[in-house]
Design an enzyme around this catalytic site. Structure first.
Site, PDB file in Angstrom:
ATOM      1  N   ASN A   9       0.935  -1.156  -0.078  1.00 29.30           N
ATOM      2  CA  ASN A   9      -0.032   0.003  -0.087  1.00 29.30           C
ATOM      3  C   ASN A   9       1.058   1.382  -0.140  1.00 29.30           C
ATOM      4  O   ASN A   9       1.497   1.627   1.092  1.00 29.30           O
ATOM      5  CB  ASN A   9      -0.806  -0.096   1.287  1.00 29.30           C
ATOM      6  N   TRP A  10       1.141   1.869  -1.213  1.00 26.82           N
ATOM      7  CA  TRP A  10       2.080   2.941  -1.459  1.00 26.82           C
ATOM      8  C   TRP A  10       1.546   4.274  -0.792  1.00 26.82           C
ATOM      9  O   TRP A  10       2.258   4.940  -0.524  1.00 26.82           O
ATOM     10  CB  TRP A  10       2.507   3.394  -2.725  1.00 26.82           C
ATOM     11  N   LYS A  11       0.194   4.336  -0.399  1.00 30.14           N
ATOM     12  CA  LYS A  11      -0.230   5.376   0.246  1.00 30.14           C
ATOM     13  C   LYS A  11       0.002   6.953  -0.792  1.00 30.14           C
ATOM     14  O   LYS A  11      -0.108   6.721  -1.918  1.00 30.14           O
ATOM     15  CB  LYS A  11       0.075   5.971   1.574  1.00 30.14           C
ATOM     16  N   HIS A  94      -9.672   1.654   4.401  1.00 29.12           N
ATOM     17  CA  HIS A  94      -8.265   1.820   5.212  1.00 29.12           C
ATOM     18  C   HIS A  94      -8.547   2.544   6.198  1.00 29.12           C
ATOM     19  O   HIS A  94      -9.173   3.585   6.189  1.00 29.12           O
ATOM     20  CB  HIS A  94      -7.206   2.155   4.213  1.00 29.12           C
ATOM     21  N   GLU A  96      -6.662   4.961   7.401  1.00 28.57           N
ATOM     22  CA  GLU A  96      -6.534   6.397   7.114  1.00 28.57           C
ATOM     23  C   GLU A  96      -7.955   7.059   6.489  1.00 28.57           C
ATOM     24  O   GLU A  96      -8.013   8.169   6.859  1.00 28.57           O
ATOM     25  CB  GLU A  96      -5.593   6.633   6.411  1.00 28.57           C
ATOM     26  N   GLU A 166      -5.932  -4.946  10.186  1.00 30.34           N
ATOM     27  CA  GLU A 166      -5.054  -3.826  10.389  1.00 30.34           C
ATOM     28  C   GLU A 166      -5.342  -3.166  11.657  1.00 30.34           C
ATOM     29  O   GLU A 166      -6.182  -2.236  11.830  1.00 30.34           O
ATOM     30  CB  GLU A 166      -4.861  -2.936   9.224  1.00 30.34           C
ATOM     31  N   GLY A 172       2.073   2.089  10.872  1.00 34.78           N
ATOM     32  CA  GLY A 172       3.161   3.235  10.565  1.00 34.78           C
ATOM     33  C   GLY A 172       3.785   3.383  11.979  1.00 34.78           C
ATOM     34  O   GLY A 172       4.482   4.517  12.340  1.00 34.78           O
ATOM     35  N   SER A 212       2.939  -2.429  10.357  1.00 31.56           N
ATOM     36  CA  SER A 212       4.261  -2.607  10.544  1.00 31.56           C
ATOM     37  C   SER A 212       4.957  -3.885  10.459  1.00 31.56           C
ATOM     38  O   SER A 212       5.843  -4.418  11.124  1.00 31.56           O
ATOM     39  CB  SER A 212       4.604  -2.107  12.169  1.00 31.56           C
ATOM     40  N   GLY A 233       2.579  -1.363   4.295  1.00 31.09           N
ATOM     41  CA  GLY A 233       2.587   0.224   3.882  1.00 31.09           C
ATOM     42  C   GLY A 233       4.211   0.610   3.793  1.00 31.09           C
ATOM     43  O   GLY A 233       4.763   0.511   2.707  1.00 31.09           O
ATOM     44  N   GLY A 234       4.743   1.341   4.843  1.00 38.46           N
ATOM     45  CA  GLY A 234       6.118   1.728   4.622  1.00 38.46           C
ATOM     46  C   GLY A 234       7.072   0.808   3.962  1.00 38.46           C
ATOM     47  O   GLY A 234       7.812   1.472   3.202  1.00 38.46           O
TER      48      GLY A 234
HETATM   49  P1  PGA Z   1       2.591   0.103   7.736  1.00 40.00           P
HETATM   50  O1  PGA Z   1       1.271   0.365   6.927  1.00 40.00           O
HETATM   51  O2  PGA Z   1       3.138  -0.966   7.060  1.00 40.00           O
HETATM   52  O3  PGA Z   1       3.524   1.222   7.255  1.00 40.00           O
HETATM   53  O4  PGA Z   1       2.278  -0.177   9.057  1.00 40.00           O
HETATM   54  C1  PGA Z   1       0.184  -0.741   6.681  1.00 40.00           C
HETATM   55  C2  PGA Z   1      -0.814  -0.182   5.993  1.00 40.00           C
HETATM   56  O5  PGA Z   1      -1.468   1.020   6.491  1.00 40.00           O
HETATM   57  O6  PGA Z   1      -1.698  -0.715   5.221  1.00 40.00           O
END
Ligand code: PGA
Length: 252
Positions: A9-11, A94, A96, A166, A172, A212, A233-234
């Site tokens: 997930n590149w956001k 998600h 966010e 999640e 994050g 994470s 994500g990251g």
């Molecule tokens: P993260 O994000 O791996 O940076 O914790 C995961 C996500 O939001 O899908």
């Protein structure tokens, strides 16, 4: 029996040029991965990435979809638009989106229905906040989020959806859920799906863990019986980090 699915997930990261560069690095690295590998890219990157991944085992995902077919919804994208652009997967709900953009369980459901109807595979995100875990109702909340999201789909359609557990406190933050914590919730989600739609359907649904995920915890997480993949994500923003996760997750 369930093929692992590892999605990045590149956001809101990577311009089209940067996106091209990243998938070009990834292509040869993930060639041997016996999993569904997906990159969920910003909408502006869809065309660039689609072109680069043609003929490879990387699948294209988007990060959101609107539930109406068309109309006066400035800034939104329909499922048909994504489909025609070559998108196969779409992240829905998600945390966010829920936190910053007012997504609710009801809109997550509408978006899921629209995605499935257009032939997209939704990756439906569910998960509790820290205070909800501390209050002791993680399983109940996540089961509820899942059931609302799936409401109105047929068992056949449900088999193809992906659920991403999640925990919000793990996204994050570097604070990953332990494999045991994650497995408990994954099992609860599957049990809940089984109660309503039958065990055969529940056994087909892939449930990813996200929050994470890194190379050092991927193997243990994916080693749990109900954890079928990862939403990253990251660590999906660098080819070698994403590859290390895939390798560890799959024991390559
Ligand atoms: P993260 O994000 O791996 O940076 O914790 C995961 C996500 O939001 O899908």
């Amino acid at each position: 029996m369930r093929k692992p699915i590892i999605a990045g997930n590149w956001k809101m990261n990577k311009t089209p040029a940067e996106a091209k560069a990243l998938v070009n690095e990834l292509k040869p690295l993930v060639k041997e991965a016996n999993a569904t590998v997906v990159v969920c890219v910003p909408a502006i990157d869809i065309f660039a990435v689609k072109e680069e991944i043609a003929g490879t085992n990387i699948h294209l995902g988007a990060q959101n979809v609107h539930f109406k077919e068309s109309g006066a919804y400035t800034g939104e994208l329909s499922a048909a638009m994504l489909k025609e652009a070559g998108v196969e997967y779409v992240i829905i709900g998600h945390s966010e989106r829920r936190q910053y953009f007012g997504e609710t369980d009801a809109t997550v459901n509408l978006r899921t229905l629209a995605a499935v109807k257009a032939g997209l595979t939704p990756i439906i995100c569910v998960g509790e906040r820290k205070e909800e875990r501390e209050a002791g109702y993680t399983d109940a909340l996540v089961e509820y989020q899942t059931l609302i999201a799936l409401n109105g789909l047929t068992p056949d359609e449900i088999k193809n959806v992906v659920v991403a557990y999640e925990p919000v406190w793990a996204i994050g933050t570097g604070r990953t859920a332990t494999p045991e914590q994650a497995e408990e919730v994954h099992a609860a989600i599957r049990k809940q799906v089984a109660e309503i739609y039958g065990q055969a359907t529940a056994d087909k649904v892939r449930i990813q863990y996200g929050g994470s995920v890194k190379a050092s915890n991927a193997a243990q997480l994916l080693g749990q019986p109900d954890i079928d993949g990862a939403l990253v994500g990251g660590a999906s923003l660098k080819a070698e980090d994403f590859l290390a996760i895939i390798r560890n997750a799959l024991g390559m």
